[in-house]
Scaffold this motif. Structure first.
Motif, PDB file in Angstrom:
ATOM      1  N   SER A  18       0.794  -1.229   0.000  1.00 20.77           N
ATOM      2  CA  SER A  18       0.000   0.000   0.000  1.00 20.77           C
ATOM      3  C   SER A  18       0.826   1.279   0.000  1.00 20.77           C
ATOM      4  CB  SER A  18      -1.017  -0.015   1.138  1.00 20.77           C
ATOM      5  OG  SER A  18      -0.417   0.088   2.395  1.00 20.77           O
ATOM      6  N   ALA A  19       0.778   2.033   1.073  1.00 18.65           N
ATOM      7  CA  ALA A  19       1.393   3.357   1.083  1.00 18.65           C
ATOM      8  C   ALA A  19       2.911   3.311   1.001  1.00 18.65           C
ATOM      9  CB  ALA A  19       0.957   4.133   2.322  1.00 18.65           C
ATOM     10  N   ALA A  20       3.541   2.241   1.485  1.00 17.32           N
ATOM     11  CA  ALA A  20       5.007   2.181   1.432  1.00 17.32           C
ATOM     12  C   ALA A  20       5.498   2.275  -0.015  1.00 17.32           C
ATOM     13  CB  ALA A  20       5.521   0.905   2.097  1.00 17.32           C
ATOM     14  N   HIS A  21       4.873   1.553  -0.919  1.00 23.16           N
ATOM     15  CA  HIS A  21       5.279   1.627  -2.318  1.00 23.16           C
ATOM     16  C   HIS A  21       4.750   2.888  -2.995  1.00 23.16           C
ATOM     17  CE1 HIS A  21       6.999  -2.406  -2.262  1.00 23.16           C
ATOM     18  NE2 HIS A  21       7.568  -2.054  -3.399  1.00 23.16           N
ATOM     19  N   GLY A  22       3.591   3.341  -2.580  1.00 24.69           N
ATOM     20  CA  GLY A  22       3.068   4.586  -3.135  1.00 24.69           C
ATOM     21  C   GLY A  22       3.967   5.764  -2.805  1.00 24.69           C
ATOM     22  N   MET A  23       4.465   5.806  -1.560  1.00 26.14           N
ATOM     23  CA  MET A  23       5.376   6.885  -1.179  1.00 26.14           C
ATOM     24  C   MET A  23       6.716   6.735  -1.888  1.00 26.14           C
ATOM     25  SD  MET A  23       4.583   7.755   2.799  1.00 26.14           S
ATOM     26  CE  MET A  23       3.708   6.345   3.435  1.00 26.14           C
ATOM     27  N   SER A  96       2.585  10.676  -4.273  1.00 20.56           N
ATOM     28  CA  SER A  96       2.172   9.343  -3.831  1.00 20.56           C
ATOM     29  C   SER A  96       0.663   9.165  -3.854  1.00 20.56           C
ATOM     30  CB  SER A  96       2.711   9.051  -2.431  1.00 20.56           C
ATOM     31  OG  SER A  96       2.011   9.782  -1.453  1.00 20.56           O
ATOM     32  N   LEU A  97      -0.060  10.264  -3.971  1.00 19.81           N
ATOM     33  CA  LEU A  97      -1.521  10.188  -4.020  1.00 19.81           C
ATOM     34  C   LEU A  97      -2.073  10.384  -5.433  1.00 19.81           C
ATOM     35  CD1 LEU A  97      -2.290  11.994  -0.683  1.00 19.81           C
ATOM     36  CD2 LEU A  97      -2.749   9.605  -1.236  1.00 19.81           C
ATOM     37  N   ALA A  98      -1.203  10.322  -6.413  1.00 16.67           N
ATOM     38  CA  ALA A  98      -1.670  10.400  -7.799  1.00 16.67           C
ATOM     39  C   ALA A  98      -2.609   9.228  -8.076  1.00 16.67           C
ATOM     40  CB  ALA A  98      -0.483  10.368  -8.754  1.00 16.67           C
ATOM     41  N   GLU A  99      -3.474   9.419  -9.017  1.00 18.65           N
ATOM     42  CA  GLU A  99      -4.416   8.358  -9.365  1.00 18.65           C
ATOM     43  C   GLU A  99      -3.661   7.092  -9.747  1.00 18.65           C
ATOM     44  OE1 GLU A  99      -8.235   7.543 -12.217  1.00 18.65           O
ATOM     45  OE2 GLU A  99      -7.713   9.577 -11.629  1.00 18.65           O
ATOM     46  N   GLU A 101      -1.877   5.188  -7.728  1.00 17.93           N
ATOM     47  CA  GLU A 101      -0.817   4.834  -6.782  1.00 17.93           C
ATOM     48  C   GLU A 101      -1.378   3.929  -5.691  1.00 17.93           C
ATOM     49  OE1 GLU A 101       2.323   4.960  -6.578  1.00 17.93           O
ATOM     50  OE2 GLU A 101       2.868   6.403  -8.120  1.00 17.93           O
ATOM     51  N   SER A 102      -0.551   3.019  -5.218  1.00 14.94           N
ATOM     52  CA  SER A 102      -0.998   2.056  -4.209  1.00 14.94           C
ATOM     53  C   SER A 102      -1.233   2.688  -2.847  1.00 14.94           C
ATOM     54  CB  SER A 102       0.013   0.909  -4.095  1.00 14.94           C
ATOM     55  OG  SER A 102       1.279   1.409  -3.741  1.00 14.94           O
ATOM     56  N   THR A 103      -0.871   3.947  -2.659  1.00 18.06           N
ATOM     57  CA  THR A 103      -1.139   4.626  -1.396  1.00 18.06           C
ATOM     58  C   THR A 103      -2.630   4.591  -1.077  1.00 18.06           C
ATOM     59  OG1 THR A 103       0.714   6.091  -1.866  1.00 18.06           O
ATOM     60  CG2 THR A 103      -0.765   6.775  -0.112  1.00 18.06           C
ATOM     61  N   HIS A 104      -3.456   4.604  -2.091  1.00 16.67           N
ATOM     62  CA  HIS A 104      -4.904   4.601  -1.895  1.00 16.67           C
ATOM     63  C   HIS A 104      -5.404   3.278  -1.312  1.00 16.67           C
ATOM     64  CE1 HIS A 104      -5.367   8.481  -3.800  1.00 16.67           C
ATOM     65  NE2 HIS A 104      -4.558   8.069  -4.759  1.00 16.67           N
ATOM     66  N   ALA A 105      -4.573   2.238  -1.324  1.00 13.64           N
ATOM     67  CA  ALA A 105      -4.962   0.950  -0.746  1.00 13.64           C
ATOM     68  C   ALA A 105      -4.712   0.900   0.753  1.00 13.64           C
ATOM     69  CB  ALA A 105      -4.197  -0.189  -1.434  1.00 13.64           C
ATOM     70  N   CYS A 106      -4.175   1.966   1.298  1.00 17.30           N
ATOM     71  CA  CYS A 106      -3.899   2.055   2.729  1.00 17.30           C
ATOM     72  C   CYS A 106      -5.218   1.925   3.498  1.00 17.30           C
ATOM     73  CB  CYS A 106      -3.212   3.389   3.024  1.00 17.30           C
ATOM     74  SG  CYS A 106      -2.573   3.519   4.687  1.00 17.30           S
ATOM     75  N   PRO A 107      -5.196   1.282   4.658  1.00 17.65           N
ATOM     76  CA  PRO A 107      -6.442   1.067   5.400  1.00 17.65           C
ATOM     77  C   PRO A 107      -6.963   2.307   6.139  1.00 17.65           C
ATOM     78  CG  PRO A 107      -4.615   0.101   6.589  1.00 17.65           C
ATOM     79  CD  PRO A 107      -4.066   0.583   5.266  1.00 17.65           C
TER      80      PRO A 107
END
Length: 134
Positions: A18-23, A96-99, A101-107
């Motif tokens: 999730s966010a680790a790879h998005g960041m 990291s919050l671009a459309e 990005e896996s950051t959006h999978a963060c809980p």
């Protein structure tokens, strides 16, 4: 190596990163960090993910100590970012919050402010821990 590749793929496909790879994706927008290894970056972002998820501070500090013991970066300076840290954290958070990005999978519900604050909080926590040791 095959087991590591398999587990990495399973984790990725199930949004375990999730966010680790998005960041990490957001970090690549900054040329100052291009000399870092992928694993070094993701180690730092894993700490940020723990902060973003509001994990107990003891858990975060334990992971920071582990990263330090094995030589992984735990501050923005160790990623090559010095100076206006809020600027860097905001740039990383925005990217990291671009459309897609896996950051959006963060809980948790993520925002630029929340992601940016988690980045700065990890940096500040590490700095505080180091100061307390000396």
């Amino acid at each position: 190596m095959e087991a590591n590749t398999l587990l990495s793929s399973i984790g990725f496909e199930n949004c375990g990163c999730s966010a680790a790879h998005g960041m990490h994706g957001g970090l690549t927008a900054l040329s100052e960090t291009h000399g870092m290894l992928h694993g070094e970056n993701v180690a730092f972002w894993t700490l940020c993910l723990l902060m973003l998820e509001n994990r107990p501070i003891q858990e975060i500090e334990e992971m920071i100590r582990f990263c330090e013991q094995v030589g992984l970066p735990t501050t923005l300076a160790e990623l090559g970012l010095t100076g206006d840290l809020r600027y860097y954290a905001n740039r990383i958070a925005e990217a990291s919050l671009a459309e897609g990005e896996s950051t959006h999978a963060c809980p948790v519900d993520v925002s630029v402010a929340l992601v940016s604050d988690s980045i700065l909080a990890v940096d500040a926590t590490t700095t505080r821990m180091r100061a307390a040791r000396h």
